[in-house]
Write a protein that holds these residues in place. Structure first.
Motif, PDB file in Angstrom:
ATOM      1  N   GLN A 171      -1.279 -21.144  11.330  1.00  0.00           N
ATOM      2  CA  GLN A 171      -1.432 -19.814  11.907  1.00  0.00           C
ATOM      3  C   GLN A 171      -2.144 -18.857  10.961  1.00  0.00           C
ATOM      4  OE1 GLN A 171       2.270 -18.022  13.132  1.00  0.00           O
ATOM      5  NE2 GLN A 171       1.356 -16.002  13.476  1.00  0.00           N
ATOM      6  N   TYR A 172      -1.750 -18.868   9.674  1.00  0.00           N
ATOM      7  CA  TYR A 172      -2.263 -17.863   8.748  1.00  0.00           C
ATOM      8  C   TYR A 172      -3.420 -18.355   7.882  1.00  0.00           C
ATOM      9  CZ  TYR A 172       1.717 -14.968  10.030  1.00  0.00           C
ATOM     10  OH  TYR A 172       2.609 -14.203  10.723  1.00  0.00           O
ATOM     11  N   TYR A 173      -3.460 -19.658   7.590  1.00  0.00           N
ATOM     12  CA  TYR A 173      -4.517 -20.178   6.720  1.00  0.00           C
ATOM     13  C   TYR A 173      -5.499 -21.078   7.465  1.00  0.00           C
ATOM     14  CZ  TYR A 173      -1.272 -18.684   3.030  1.00  0.00           C
ATOM     15  OH  TYR A 173      -0.442 -17.953   2.218  1.00  0.00           O
ATOM     16  N   HIS A 174      -5.147 -21.437   8.711  1.00  0.00           N
ATOM     17  CA  HIS A 174      -5.976 -22.321   9.530  1.00  0.00           C
ATOM     18  C   HIS A 174      -6.197 -23.666   8.846  1.00  0.00           C
ATOM     19  CE1 HIS A 174      -6.639 -18.741  11.900  1.00  0.00           C
ATOM     20  NE2 HIS A 174      -7.122 -18.114  10.843  1.00  0.00           N
ATOM     21  N   GLN A 175      -5.195 -24.093   8.079  1.00  0.00           N
ATOM     22  CA  GLN A 175      -5.220 -25.382   7.382  1.00  0.00           C
ATOM     23  C   GLN A 175      -3.802 -25.926   7.326  1.00  0.00           C
ATOM     24  OE1 GLN A 175      -7.803 -25.641   3.706  1.00  0.00           O
ATOM     25  NE2 GLN A 175      -7.573 -23.412   3.781  1.00  0.00           N
ATOM     26  N   SER A 176      -3.720 -27.211   7.051  1.00  0.00           N
ATOM     27  CA  SER A 176      -2.402 -27.798   6.818  1.00  0.00           C
ATOM     28  C   SER A 176      -1.880 -27.322   5.458  1.00  0.00           C
ATOM     29  CB  SER A 176      -2.498 -29.320   6.826  1.00  0.00           C
ATOM     30  OG  SER A 176      -3.169 -29.768   5.664  1.00  0.00           O
ATOM     31  N   PRO A 177      -0.577 -27.437   5.212  1.00  0.00           N
ATOM     32  CA  PRO A 177      -0.027 -27.020   3.912  1.00  0.00           C
ATOM     33  C   PRO A 177      -0.702 -27.696   2.723  1.00  0.00           C
ATOM     34  CG  PRO A 177       1.752 -27.383   5.477  1.00  0.00           C
ATOM     35  CD  PRO A 177       0.500 -27.862   6.147  1.00  0.00           C
ATOM     36  N   LEU A 216      -3.173 -26.179  -0.293  1.00  0.00           N
ATOM     37  CA  LEU A 216      -2.850 -26.415  -1.694  1.00  0.00           C
ATOM     38  C   LEU A 216      -4.038 -27.066  -2.408  1.00  0.00           C
ATOM     39  CD1 LEU A 216      -0.890 -26.494  -4.076  1.00  0.00           C
ATOM     40  CD2 LEU A 216       0.029 -28.627  -3.165  1.00  0.00           C
ATOM     41  N   THR A 217      -4.711 -27.982  -1.742  1.00  0.00           N
ATOM     42  CA  THR A 217      -5.898 -28.618  -2.328  1.00  0.00           C
ATOM     43  C   THR A 217      -6.979 -27.578  -2.603  1.00  0.00           C
ATOM     44  OG1 THR A 217      -5.434 -30.713  -1.203  1.00  0.00           O
ATOM     45  CG2 THR A 217      -7.696 -30.348  -1.954  1.00  0.00           C
ATOM     46  N   GLN A 218      -7.160 -26.644  -1.690  1.00  0.00           N
ATOM     47  CA  GLN A 218      -8.136 -25.577  -1.906  1.00  0.00           C
ATOM     48  C   GLN A 218      -7.791 -24.762  -3.151  1.00  0.00           C
ATOM     49  OE1 GLN A 218      -9.037 -22.964   1.485  1.00  0.00           O
ATOM     50  NE2 GLN A 218      -8.974 -21.223   0.087  1.00  0.00           N
ATOM     51  N   ILE A 219      -6.521 -24.435  -3.318  1.00  0.00           N
ATOM     52  CA  ILE A 219      -6.080 -23.689  -4.502  1.00  0.00           C
ATOM     53  C   ILE A 219      -6.368 -24.485  -5.768  1.00  0.00           C
ATOM     54  CG2 ILE A 219      -4.031 -22.826  -5.710  1.00  0.00           C
ATOM     55  CD1 ILE A 219      -2.872 -22.111  -2.954  1.00  0.00           C
ATOM     56  N   ARG A 220      -6.078 -25.782  -5.725  1.00  0.00           N
ATOM     57  CA  ARG A 220      -6.313 -26.634  -6.890  1.00  0.00           C
ATOM     58  C   ARG A 220      -7.800 -26.710  -7.232  1.00  0.00           C
ATOM     59  NH1 ARG A 220      -1.715 -31.093  -5.204  1.00  0.00           N
ATOM     60  NH2 ARG A 220      -0.272 -30.616  -6.918  1.00  0.00           N
ATOM     61  N   MET A 221      -8.648 -26.837  -6.213  1.00  0.00           N
ATOM     62  CA  MET A 221     -10.081 -26.938  -6.454  1.00  0.00           C
ATOM     63  C   MET A 221     -10.643 -25.629  -7.019  1.00  0.00           C
ATOM     64  SD  MET A 221     -10.842 -30.067  -5.773  1.00  0.00           S
ATOM     65  CE  MET A 221      -9.200 -30.456  -6.404  1.00  0.00           C
ATOM     66  N   GLU A 222     -10.164 -24.502  -6.502  1.00  0.00           N
ATOM     67  CA  GLU A 222     -10.626 -23.210  -7.015  1.00  0.00           C
ATOM     68  C   GLU A 222     -10.229 -23.036  -8.477  1.00  0.00           C
ATOM     69  OE1 GLU A 222      -8.851 -20.528  -4.268  1.00  0.00           O
ATOM     70  OE2 GLU A 222     -10.433 -20.747  -2.753  1.00  0.00           O
ATOM     71  N   HIS A 223      -9.018 -23.485  -8.816  1.00  0.00           N
ATOM     72  CA  HIS A 223      -8.565 -23.400 -10.204  1.00  0.00           C
ATOM     73  C   HIS A 223      -9.400 -24.328 -11.084  1.00  0.00           C
ATOM     74  CE1 HIS A 223      -5.897 -22.545 -13.487  1.00  0.00           C
ATOM     75  NE2 HIS A 223      -5.538 -23.815 -13.622  1.00  0.00           N
ATOM     76  N   ALA A 224      -9.660 -25.526 -10.595  1.00  0.00           N
ATOM     77  CA  ALA A 224     -10.470 -26.477 -11.359  1.00  0.00           C
ATOM     78  C   ALA A 224     -11.871 -25.920 -11.597  1.00  0.00           C
ATOM     79  CB  ALA A 224     -10.557 -27.806 -10.623  1.00  0.00           C
TER      80      ALA A 224
END
Length: 286
Positions: free
Chosen positions: A219-225, A229-237
């Protein structure tokens, strides 16, 4: 309902309390006391006629404030303002809180015209983005008291001014409560990206069932949980690749991928570059 001044605190609670005797800067800023508590099992305080403003910021678990005017369930990410002369008691809220946890930061302010100008005159409960920062700021103030003059005095003055700024600025979140709670969950994952998070772990932090957590993320991120989380990890990397000289293996481990080949595959899928290519392309040249 009439209260007598009393308290009950479990040995499992951990508290920091700072008052005007310990810090003259609190006295200068019309702050009677500030503190934090990691509440566990039992934490209750009742006051009959407190001649002060009380602000309670819930940063974890659930609390409950009781007055003769009603009750307020205190959720994570909230603040409640209680003006002077409201008899009250606050406790750990047992509802949907099986571990009986309530982490709270509080500030007690003098009954003074200075605060009358900026704080509500009735009991006011609202979401707040300031609680977590205030919690950490009070810990910093406590630690600064151990420093000698002049550094200790300068730190206390600066940190107390920050507390005043957080108290005076009512940073209510305009996001839906469900989204605010989701952001708290993922904020915790950001501090432990190396952890092998599962949907069950994330749902437990919310807390809710796994299917409901999945629906909220859609609903809020238009992605699975896990996709979010993978997006957050990639941005940090990506940030580490362009701001450090750390090895790809080290960055891979920090971002939760013990296998660097798996990390490289995920990173290329996200950015269209391998980690090495990304670093070459985007790291600033000195």
């Amino acid at each position: 309902m009439e209260y007598i001044d009393t308290f009950t605190i479990s040995p499992k609670c951990q508290s920091i309390i700072i008052d005007q005797v310990q810090s003259i800067e609190l006295e200068k800023q019309k702050i009677l006391q500030c503190g934090i508590n990691y509440g566990k099992e039992a934490f209750s305080i009742y006051r009959r006629s407190p001649d002060m403003y009380m602000l309670l910021y819930t940063t974890g678990g659930k609390g409950l404030l009781k007055t003769s005017n009603g009750e307020w369930a205190l959720e994570t990410g909230s603040v409640i303002y209680v003006p002077p002369n409201y008899e009250n008691g606050f406790i750990i809220n047992p509802d949907e809180n099986p571990d009986l946890i309530w982490d709270v930061a509080w500030v007690m302010l003098e009954n003074h015209k200075y605060w009358d100008k900026s704080l509500p005159h009735d009991i006011t409960y609202q979401d707040s983005q300031s609680g977590s920062l205030l919690f950490k700021t009070i810990i910093c103030l406590s630690e600064s008291l151990s420093f000698n003059y002049p550094l200790g005095d300068a730190l206390c003055k600066s940190i107390t001014e920050q507390i005043c700024l957080l108290v005076n600025t009512q940073t209510a979140s305009h996001s839906p409560k469900a989204l605010t709670r989701l952001e708290h969950v993922y904020q915790q994952t950001k501090s432990q990206l190396h952890h092998p998070w599962q949907v069950s772990d994330l749902a437990a932090l919310y807390p809710c069932s796994e299917p409901h957590f999945h629906r909220l993320c859609q609903q809020y991120y238009h992605q699975s949980p896990i996709a979010y989380l993978t997006q957050i990890r990639m941005e940090h990397a990506a940030g580490l690749l362009t701001t450090t000289n750390w090895s790809i293996q080290h960055i891979s481990d920090l971002c939760g991928y013990p296998n660097p080949t798996n990390f490289s595959t995920r990173f290329k899928s996200w950015s269209s570059f391998t980690p090495r290519q990304f670093r070459t392309q985007f790291k600033p040249q000195l």
